[in-house]
Design a protein around this motif. Structure first.
Motif, PDB file in Angstrom:
ATOM      1  N   UNK A   1       0.837  -1.201   0.000  1.00 44.69           N
ATOM      2  CA  UNK A   1       0.000   0.000   0.000  1.00 44.69           C
ATOM      3  C   UNK A   1       0.872   1.251   0.000  1.00 44.69           C
ATOM      4  N   UNK A   2       0.297   2.414  -0.327  1.00 44.84           N
ATOM      5  CA  UNK A   2       1.090   3.650  -0.330  1.00 44.84           C
ATOM      6  C   UNK A   2       1.778   3.877   1.013  1.00 44.84           C
ATOM      7  N   UNK A   3       3.045   4.277   0.950  1.00 43.80           N
ATOM      8  CA  UNK A   3       3.840   4.495   2.154  1.00 43.80           C
ATOM      9  C   UNK A   3       4.243   5.961   2.340  1.00 43.80           C
TER      10      UNK A   3
ATOM     11  N   UNK B   1       1.013  21.328 -15.468  1.00 40.55           N
ATOM     12  CA  UNK B   1       1.369  20.823 -14.143  1.00 40.55           C
ATOM     13  C   UNK B   1       0.990  19.350 -14.011  1.00 40.55           C
ATOM     14  N   UNK B   2       1.890  18.580 -13.426  1.00 42.27           N
ATOM     15  CA  UNK B   2       1.664  17.143 -13.255  1.00 42.27           C
ATOM     16  C   UNK B   2       0.870  16.893 -11.978  1.00 42.27           C
ATOM     17  N   UNK B   3      -0.167  16.085 -12.089  1.00 38.12           N
ATOM     18  CA  UNK B   3      -0.917  15.616 -10.928  1.00 38.12           C
ATOM     19  C   UNK B   3      -0.407  14.232 -10.563  1.00 38.12           C
ATOM     20  N   UNK B   4       0.116  14.082  -9.353  1.00 38.12           N
ATOM     21  CA  UNK B   4       0.668  12.802  -8.916  1.00 38.12           C
ATOM     22  C   UNK B   4      -0.368  11.998  -8.141  1.00 38.12           C
ATOM     23  N   UNK B   5      -0.186  10.690  -8.164  1.00 39.08           N
ATOM     24  CA  UNK B   5      -1.105   9.760  -7.511  1.00 39.08           C
ATOM     25  C   UNK B   5      -0.337   8.925  -6.486  1.00 39.08           C
ATOM     26  N   UNK B   6      -1.045   8.272  -5.560  1.00 38.89           N
ATOM     27  CA  UNK B   6      -0.350   7.469  -4.546  1.00 38.89           C
ATOM     28  C   UNK B   6       0.580   6.434  -5.171  1.00 38.89           C
ATOM     29  N   UNK B   7       1.750   6.280  -4.579  1.00 37.03           N
ATOM     30  CA  UNK B   7       2.724   5.321  -5.106  1.00 37.03           C
ATOM     31  C   UNK B   7       2.370   3.909  -4.647  1.00 37.03           C
ATOM     32  N   UNK B   8       2.726   2.919  -5.472  1.00 36.07           N
ATOM     33  CA  UNK B   8       2.556   1.510  -5.115  1.00 36.07           C
ATOM     34  C   UNK B   8       3.831   0.764  -5.480  1.00 36.07           C
TER      35      UNK B   8
END
Length: 205
Positions: A15-17, A51-58
């Motif tokens: 899961x995202x950390x 502009x870049x929209x970032x998402x949760x990392x996995x």
């Protein structure tokens, strides 16, 4: 509990950390994202990325994937991810790689959408009797209010879930396996289903 009728990799990605990228880290990831975007081969005039929209990392298989999207000055949307590895928790990120593509299908042009989804294949998976599928990274934005958790569904099996962060989520799921394809579902805090969307467009009769 009896054995599963169909053994699948479920909830296999970490899961995202970390929080969504920002500051110097966001800028560093953005350099890789924009470099990959500059390498897109197309006859379309994509324009300059915004502009870049970032998402949760996995993290899957020891590699961390950070998805992102960005509008362009010509009305397209760039979508893709930057990935990297770390030798151990807290170590410096190394071995960066980025994959970026584009689309002219945007949420702004489709006000009836309830989920704005993007996806990329990141790996393959072999099951019993040489059955094969792909591991797909899926990220998206909830376009309806009160979304809390997104899930990935492969046929009757829930394969992953992610708590929304600023209405954004990232999932990792087996896909295209034994005739089943990933469907994303969005749930409210108390479990009410708010939206569902397949990664694949339904053919019109």
């Amino acid at each position: 509990m009896p054995p599963a009728e169909r053994a699948l990799p479920c909830y296999a990605a970490e899961p995202p950390q970390e929080p969504l990228p920002y500051g110097r880290w966001g800028e560093a990831l953005g350099e890789h994202f924009r470099a990959a975007a500059a390498g897109i081969q197309t006859d379309q005039q994509l324009g300059e990325p915004g502009e870049i929209t970032w998402f949760p990392e996995r993290t899957w298989g020891g590699r961390t994937y950070v998805p992102g999207t960005a509008p362009t000055s010509e009305g397209f949307e760039l979508f893709g991810f930057v990935s990297y590895t770390r030798d151990h928790e807290g170590a410096q990120a190394t071995d960066f790689s980025a994959v970026v593509d584009y689309t002219d299908e945007t949420a702004e042009a489709n006000p009836d959408w309830t989920l704005d989804l993007s996806d990329q294949e990141i790996d393959h998976w072999r099951g019993p009797e040489a059955r094969r599928g792909v591991i797909t990274l899926v990220w998206g934005v909830s376009l309806v209010a009160n979304g809390a958790v997104a899930t990935a569904e492969l046929g009757p099996t829930t394969t992953d879930q992610c708590v929304l962060v600023q209405d954004r989520f990232t999932l990792v799921s087996l896909d295209d396996y034994t005739g089943d394809y990933v469907e994303v579902r969005l749930f409210a805090q108390r479990g009410a289903e708010l939206a569902r969307e397949s990664l694949y467009e339904e053919e019109e009769d």
